[in-house]
Motif scaffolding. Structure first.
Motif, PDB file in Angstrom:
ATOM      1  N   PRO A   3       0.841  -1.200   0.000  1.00  0.00           N
ATOM      2  CA  PRO A   3       0.000   0.000   0.000  1.00  0.00           C
ATOM      3  C   PRO A   3       0.875   1.248   0.000  1.00  0.00           C
ATOM      4  N   LYS A   4       0.313   2.373  -0.389  1.00  0.00           N
ATOM      5  CA  LYS A   4       1.058   3.628  -0.501  1.00  0.00           C
ATOM      6  C   LYS A   4       1.796   3.969   0.785  1.00  0.00           C
ATOM      7  N   ALA A   6       3.676   2.424   2.777  1.00  0.00           N
ATOM      8  CA  ALA A   6       3.586   1.498   3.904  1.00  0.00           C
ATOM      9  C   ALA A   6       4.701   0.468   3.854  1.00  0.00           C
ATOM     10  N   TYR A  18       0.683  -3.529   8.607  1.00  0.00           N
ATOM     11  CA  TYR A  18       1.603  -2.581   7.982  1.00  0.00           C
ATOM     12  C   TYR A  18       1.877  -1.407   8.910  1.00  0.00           C
ATOM     13  N   ALA A  63      -4.069  -3.052   5.404  1.00  0.00           N
ATOM     14  CA  ALA A  63      -3.790  -2.504   4.073  1.00  0.00           C
ATOM     15  C   ALA A  63      -4.936  -1.636   3.570  1.00  0.00           C
ATOM     16  N   GLU A  64      -6.160  -2.067   3.807  1.00  0.00           N
ATOM     17  CA  GLU A  64      -7.314  -1.354   3.240  1.00  0.00           C
ATOM     18  C   GLU A  64      -7.529   0.020   3.882  1.00  0.00           C
ATOM     19  N   ASN A  65      -6.854   0.298   4.980  1.00  0.00           N
ATOM     20  CA  ASN A  65      -7.037   1.581   5.654  1.00  0.00           C
ATOM     21  C   ASN A  65      -5.934   2.600   5.351  1.00  0.00           C
ATOM     22  N   ILE A  66      -4.904   2.167   4.672  1.00  0.00           N
ATOM     23  CA  ILE A  66      -3.725   3.026   4.498  1.00  0.00           C
ATOM     24  C   ILE A  66      -4.054   4.322   3.758  1.00  0.00           C
ATOM     25  N   GLU A  67      -4.770   4.234   2.658  1.00  0.00           N
ATOM     26  CA  GLU A  67      -5.098   5.439   1.884  1.00  0.00           C
ATOM     27  C   GLU A  67      -5.873   6.442   2.730  1.00  0.00           C
TER      28      GLU A  67
END
Length: 322
Positions: A3-4, A6, A18, A63-67
């Motif tokens: 992810p961006k 991370a 992450y 991962a799905e929360n990084i953005e």
């Protein structure tokens, strides 16, 4: 792909967590920014961790929360990619410390502005210490600067990690402008001539005398002799010892097939065409200390990568197998 901004931290029972590390020049942070850290960490179940590079990491993230986290923080990642200027560590200097000899904050923030995230042959760390106590660990930084009563002393080639190396003194008693100028020369010289190796490894390969002669020649407006180009295979095509560009524990030579026991630093030195392959699997940190002794099997396990797939992709670009 990661992810961006991370880093993969852990893989437990197939679940990955992450960490993100926003950029904080010199470790300075305003209360309202700190509050954002707290709110985001609470909301997404993260834990805040102070790092050795004077930053605040938030770890334990999905991962799905990084953005969303980056958007809510309104900050930029500390790292652009693996092989770049990763940090400029700064002590309080004479602005805050009774022992400070020079203004390390002014110099350090200027170096951060000029070089942070700038692409380099390998990871690079800088340290700026306002006095010989070297609280910013300048003696084990790729470029370290230490303040004295007479000005700034500049050191090059330090590193910690699995193959520690104390930096070599390059110049001493420089003023602010000349310190910036010699560091700029060092960085450009390193960019132009080094392989995937830290500055200390580069110095070990070409020799300290050669390094100093060339860098100081530009500083004083003189000419220097060119560095002989590196060769990866003889005209007859026989096997050769891996190029001594960095410290390594492996024994891969040109023509060998890459196996699970092959050391990563050997692979990228003998077969540089494998670099994009590693990166495509999310293994961008090819100049880190671990790569000097880490076999493919161990690296694949740490990164959660299918080892047979990685080996097949690596050997696909090896000349001996084509």
């Amino acid at each position: 792909m990661l992810p961006k901004g991370a880093n993969l931290q852990k893989i437990r029972e197939g679940n990955r967590t992450y960490a993100i590390t926003p950029h904080l020049p010199g470790g300075f942070i305003k209360p309202e920014v700190m509050q954002k850290y707290v709110e985001v960490s609470k909301k997404y179940g993260g834990t805040m961790k102070l790092t050795s590079a004077q930053r605040i990491m938030i770890t334990g993230l999905k991962a799905e929360n990084i953005e969303s986290i980056w958007e809510e923080l309104g900050m930029q990642p500390a790292l652009g990619f693996a092989n770049c200027v990763r940090s400029v560590k700064i002590c309080p200097g004479n602005a805050f410390c009774k022992r400070g000899k020079q203004d390390s904050i002014k110099l350090g923030l200027e170096l951060d502005k000029r070089y942070i995230k700038k692409e380099m042959p390998s990871r690079i760390k800088l340290g700026v210490s306002g006095c010989p106590n070297s609280c910013s660990e300048s003696f084990v930084k790729d470029v370290g600067v230490i303040g004295t009563d007479a000005g700034w002393d500049v050191y090059v080639g330090g590193s910690a990690g699995s193959h520690p190396r104390l930096a070599d003194k390059l110049m001493e008693s420089l003023d602010y402008e000349d310190t910036l100028r010699i560091i700029d020369i060092v960085m450009r010289y390193y960019q132009k001539h080094a392989d995937i190796e830290r500055i200390g490894q580069f110095i070990e390969r070409i020799g300290l005398e050669k390094f100093k002669t060339d860098v100081l020649a530009e500083f004083y407006g003189e000419k220097s002799a060119p560095i002989e180009p590196k060769v990866s295979q003889s005209a007859a095509g026989e096997k050769i010892v891996p190029l001594p560009g960095g410290l390594t524990e492996g024994n891969l030579v040109f023509g060998d097939q890459i196996t699970g026991d092959s050391v990563i630093s050997d692979i990228i030195r003998v077969y540089p065409q494998t670099i994009p392959v590693f990166r495509s699997f999310g293994m961008g940190c090819l100049g880190c200390p671990s790569s000097a002794g880490e076999p493919v099997t161990q690296a694949a396990e740490i990164h959660g990568i299918n080892m047979p797939e990685l080996l097949a992709a690596l050997n696909k670009v090896v000349p001996a197998n084509n």
